[in-house]
Design an enzyme around this catalytic site. Sequence first.
Site, short mmCIF file in Angstrom:
data_model
loop_
_atom_site.label_atom_id
_atom_site.label_comp_id
_atom_site.label_asym_id
_atom_site.label_seq_id
_atom_site.Cartn_x
_atom_site.Cartn_y
_atom_site.Cartn_z
N CYS A 163 0.87 -1.18 0.00
CA CYS A 163 0.00 0.00 0.00
C CYS A 163 0.91 1.23 0.00
CB CYS A 163 -0.85 -0.03 1.27
SG CYS A 163 -1.90 1.41 1.50
N CYS B 14 -0.95 3.71 -6.62
CA CYS B 14 -1.84 3.06 -5.64
C CYS B 14 -2.05 1.64 -6.14
CB CYS B 14 -3.17 3.80 -5.57
SG CYS B 14 -4.45 2.91 -4.63
N1 DGL Z 1 -3.96 0.55 -2.09
C1 DGL Z 1 -3.58 1.70 -1.36
C2 DGL Z 1 -2.37 2.40 -1.94
O1 DGL Z 1 -1.58 1.80 -2.61
C3 DGL Z 1 -4.56 2.66 -0.80
C4 DGL Z 1 -5.97 2.77 -1.19
C5 DGL Z 1 -6.75 3.45 -0.07
O2 DGL Z 1 -7.05 2.75 0.88
O3 DGL Z 1 -7.00 4.65 -0.17
O4 DGL Z 1 -2.16 3.56 -1.69
#
Ligand code: DGL
Length: 286
Positions: A78, A201
């Site tokens: 993430c 993301c």
């Molecule tokens: N998948 C996450 C990232 O790479 C975040 C998405 C979220 O929860 O806002 O930032």
Amino acid sequence: MSSSIQASPVGVFDSGVGGLSVLQELRRELPHENFVYLADTGNAPYGERGDAFVKQRTLTIARHLLQEHRIKALVVACNTATTAAVAELRAALPDLPVIGVEPALKPAASSSQTHRVGVIATRGTVNSARFEQLRQAFSDGTDFRVQACDGLARAIERSVEEDPDAGPSFKEIRELCERYTRALGSFGVRTGDIDTLVLGCTHYVFVKDELRRLLGPDVHIIDTGAPIARQTRRILVQRDTLANEDSDKAPAGRLHLYTTGPLSALQAAAERWLQLGPGHCSALPA
Ligand code: DGL
């Protein structure tokens, strides 16, 4: 190094299902490793929750994975959690190797021919000091156009149990992708165009087809799943904790997924993106 450490799982976590895009690459790169994945869907999205909350969740989850699963390394799949919390995480758990995920500005800057690069990520990521440092480090000669994509990760979370042809979240995903890419400028390979888009993301990897449709075949779309998987291998080798890969005897890796949100949503995502049956998933309290 005792073989029990080598058989311990690698922990992987994300605010939700986005990190499954990283897990796909980890399983390809490390087919004999055991993995335990935690989707913090009960608290997603992180990108619009603020740093203090994301730090607290990241530390809580890392400790949980260590205590309950004796993980030998943690992949923070993430970008938002990495930018907000990786420094605190490493300070709090110095013995745990941590592999974080950050928007791929460096490879984008070196491969762009027009020297104009689009970056899409969560609000939390693009507003972070860490992202600003990264941008400054590679902006010599490259014009980065950055867009926070409020609502996109949430729509992707919601889409997992819907029909791709008729689900309302897919319609929202299309609209958001169109609005946010249009806000970045014109895409293409002519002077002045953005020829490279960085997916900052891990959720956005699952809307790559939609982005490709909008941007055309010539734009380079970059995500970090495969480099992160290779980095994880390097760290495991360095620590002498890689699972046994000796050809005939090596068992295939096991995988279990947990969610702090609805179990049916994780099961649908695991089936759609990892071809895994529902027995691989369990629910946890949020
Ligand atoms: N998948 C996450 C990232 O790479 C975040 C998405 C979220 O929860 O806002 O930032």
